[in-house]
Design a protein around this motif. Sequence first.
Motif, mmCIF file in Angstrom:
data_model
loop_
_atom_site.group_PDB
_atom_site.id
_atom_site.type_symbol
_atom_site.label_atom_id
_atom_site.label_comp_id
_atom_site.label_asym_id
_atom_site.label_seq_id
_atom_site.Cartn_x
_atom_site.Cartn_y
_atom_site.Cartn_z
ATOM 1 N N ILE A 4 7.077 -0.668 5.122
ATOM 2 C CA ILE A 4 5.643 -0.839 4.885
ATOM 3 C C ILE A 4 5.398 -1.927 3.851
ATOM 4 C CG2 ILE A 4 3.513 0.331 4.223
ATOM 5 C CD1 ILE A 4 4.779 1.587 6.650
ATOM 6 N N SER A 5 4.419 -2.786 4.155
ATOM 7 C CA SER A 5 3.880 -3.727 3.176
ATOM 8 C C SER A 5 2.483 -3.244 2.813
ATOM 9 C CB SER A 5 3.824 -5.141 3.763
ATOM 10 O OG SER A 5 3.189 -6.029 2.864
ATOM 11 N N VAL A 6 2.197 -3.140 1.515
ATOM 12 C CA VAL A 6 0.907 -2.614 1.067
ATOM 13 C C VAL A 6 0.139 -3.723 0.363
ATOM 14 C CG1 VAL A 6 -0.277 -0.832 -0.253
ATOM 15 C CG2 VAL A 6 1.975 -0.349 0.744
ATOM 16 N N LEU A 7 -0.958 -4.160 0.962
ATOM 17 C CA LEU A 7 -1.810 -5.179 0.365
ATOM 18 C C LEU A 7 -2.910 -4.481 -0.435
ATOM 19 C CD1 LEU A 7 -2.262 -7.606 3.412
ATOM 20 C CD2 LEU A 7 -0.341 -7.405 1.813
ATOM 21 N N GLY A 8 -2.922 -4.713 -1.745
ATOM 22 C CA GLY A 8 -3.860 -4.008 -2.614
ATOM 23 C C GLY A 8 -3.293 -2.681 -3.059
ATOM 24 N N SER A 9 -2.068 -2.711 -3.590
ATOM 25 C CA SER A 9 -1.344 -1.460 -3.857
ATOM 26 C C SER A 9 -1.933 -0.654 -5.005
ATOM 27 C CB SER A 9 0.129 -1.757 -4.149
ATOM 28 O OG SER A 9 0.275 -2.444 -5.383
ATOM 29 N N THR A 10 -2.680 -1.284 -5.921
ATOM 30 C CA THR A 10 -3.217 -0.545 -7.058
ATOM 31 C C THR A 10 -4.636 -0.034 -6.822
ATOM 32 O OG1 THR A 10 -3.947 -2.617 -8.096
ATOM 33 C CG2 THR A 10 -1.772 -1.785 -8.718
ATOM 34 N N THR A 99 10.821 -8.244 6.773
ATOM 35 C CA THR A 99 11.354 -6.904 7.066
ATOM 36 C C THR A 99 10.265 -5.860 7.275
ATOM 37 O OG1 THR A 99 11.570 -6.452 4.695
ATOM 38 C CG2 THR A 99 13.503 -7.346 5.828
ATOM 39 N N ALA A 100 9.001 -6.203 7.061
ATOM 40 C CA ALA A 100 7.916 -5.225 7.198
ATOM 41 C C ALA A 100 7.629 -4.925 8.659
ATOM 42 C CB ALA A 100 6.658 -5.730 6.504
ATOM 43 N N ASP A 101 7.462 -3.640 8.971
ATOM 44 C CA ASP A 101 7.057 -3.211 10.311
ATOM 45 C C ASP A 101 5.549 -3.036 10.407
ATOM 46 O OD1 ASP A 101 9.776 -2.881 11.263
ATOM 47 O OD2 ASP A 101 9.865 -1.087 10.010
ATOM 48 N N LEU A 102 4.935 -2.579 9.308
ATOM 49 C CA LEU A 102 3.509 -2.278 9.291
ATOM 50 C C LEU A 102 2.920 -2.775 7.980
ATOM 51 C CD1 LEU A 102 1.090 -0.606 10.659
ATOM 52 C CD2 LEU A 102 1.720 1.192 9.038
#
Length: 417
Positions: A4-10, A99-102
């Motif tokens: 998972i890649s998280v855009l805006g993690s905070t 490497t991110a799937d989603l």
Amino acid sequence: MKAISVLGSTGSIGTQTLEIVQDFPDQFRVVALTAGRNLPLLVEQIQRHSPEVVALADDSLLKGLEERLNSLPADQQPQRQPELVGGPGGLNVAASWDTADLVVTGIVGCAGLLPTLAAIRAGKDLALANKETLIAAGPVVLPELKKSGSRLLPADSEHSAIFQCLQGTPWADNARLSTGVPTPGLRRIQLTASGGAFRDWAAADLEKASVADATSHPNWSMGRKITVDSASLMNKGLEVIEAHYLFGLDYDHIEIVIHPQSIIHSMIELADSSVLAQLGWPDMKLPILYCMSWPSRLETPWRRLNLTEVGQLTFNEPDPAKYPCMQLAYAAGRAGGTMPAVLNAANEEAVAQFLEERIHFLDIPDLIETVCERHQSDRTDQPQLDDVLAVDQWARIAVREQVDRGTRRLPLTAMAA
């Protein structure tokens, strides 16, 4: 295990996504994070999840982040030291990380558009929690999705509800999502709305509305901007435009229903007149998890819905006199082209001006309507990305200029003075 890649993690979406990763460590791992200015929380997330890359929207903060990571005691260092990147280019790097799937898109506003497009062009599947991607740039995004083969899964609770209901129909064809082509067998969409802070107010009483009133949601705690959008029902108007692009229905077949209990998250009517609804306690974790685990469902220990505890479910038609922003959104959606981008940007800027108490709550729709009318002669039917970005900036400036020239109403604090 899904990467998972998280855009805006905070932010709200990002922190809830990372909580889900912690709840299901055998299902998900984090490979990329992006954040704004909350470095202390970001450092904690890096320690816990050991991503491969971390991006900061403001590259001037990279040195401070590096110093914070280097100063951690040896026993608190992350398992791997992430690559650090910054600025718009850095966000795009994290969004398209190999490497991110989603990619979970939790960046608020048009700031999330470019990294979301970078993820699509890299062929990544997306859990979309950034409305602006489709509202402002639907005509740009849909061809990119078709070209790359990316699947855009709605993480917004209302659109997730529609998507979940469609999975139970013989017409469910997941490849059709976000193609702009009508979903076969889908007759009508009903988006449910809490009614926001002013749902029990008379329209005439809105003259007395303050910032404190508009940012006090009756059901739950959210960010100030989205709470004001809920109070004006602009959030639902924007969701109508998003639903049009996601599911292909025309605007005459996408309705808004006030549902104060917020238990039914949306409904669909099918060709045979059957109505399907998705129900649950109001909690963003469920639609986020569904995006992350789709097409599977994961068993959770979360609170189970008890309808006898809820007691009753009620529904009302929204009052156009109380919610003029709703009608503005329908009009912008029907106009199409660059008009939804102007609507969205004008609303963002007008709400910001209201939160700064430079204008009254009732000035928000007036400002939006004026700016949309000014744009009508310049509207582009088939915009490119540069067109969307240009009108976004123009609309924000137009609102600020109009506020500087003066408005019909003054904030309550100014009137009291």
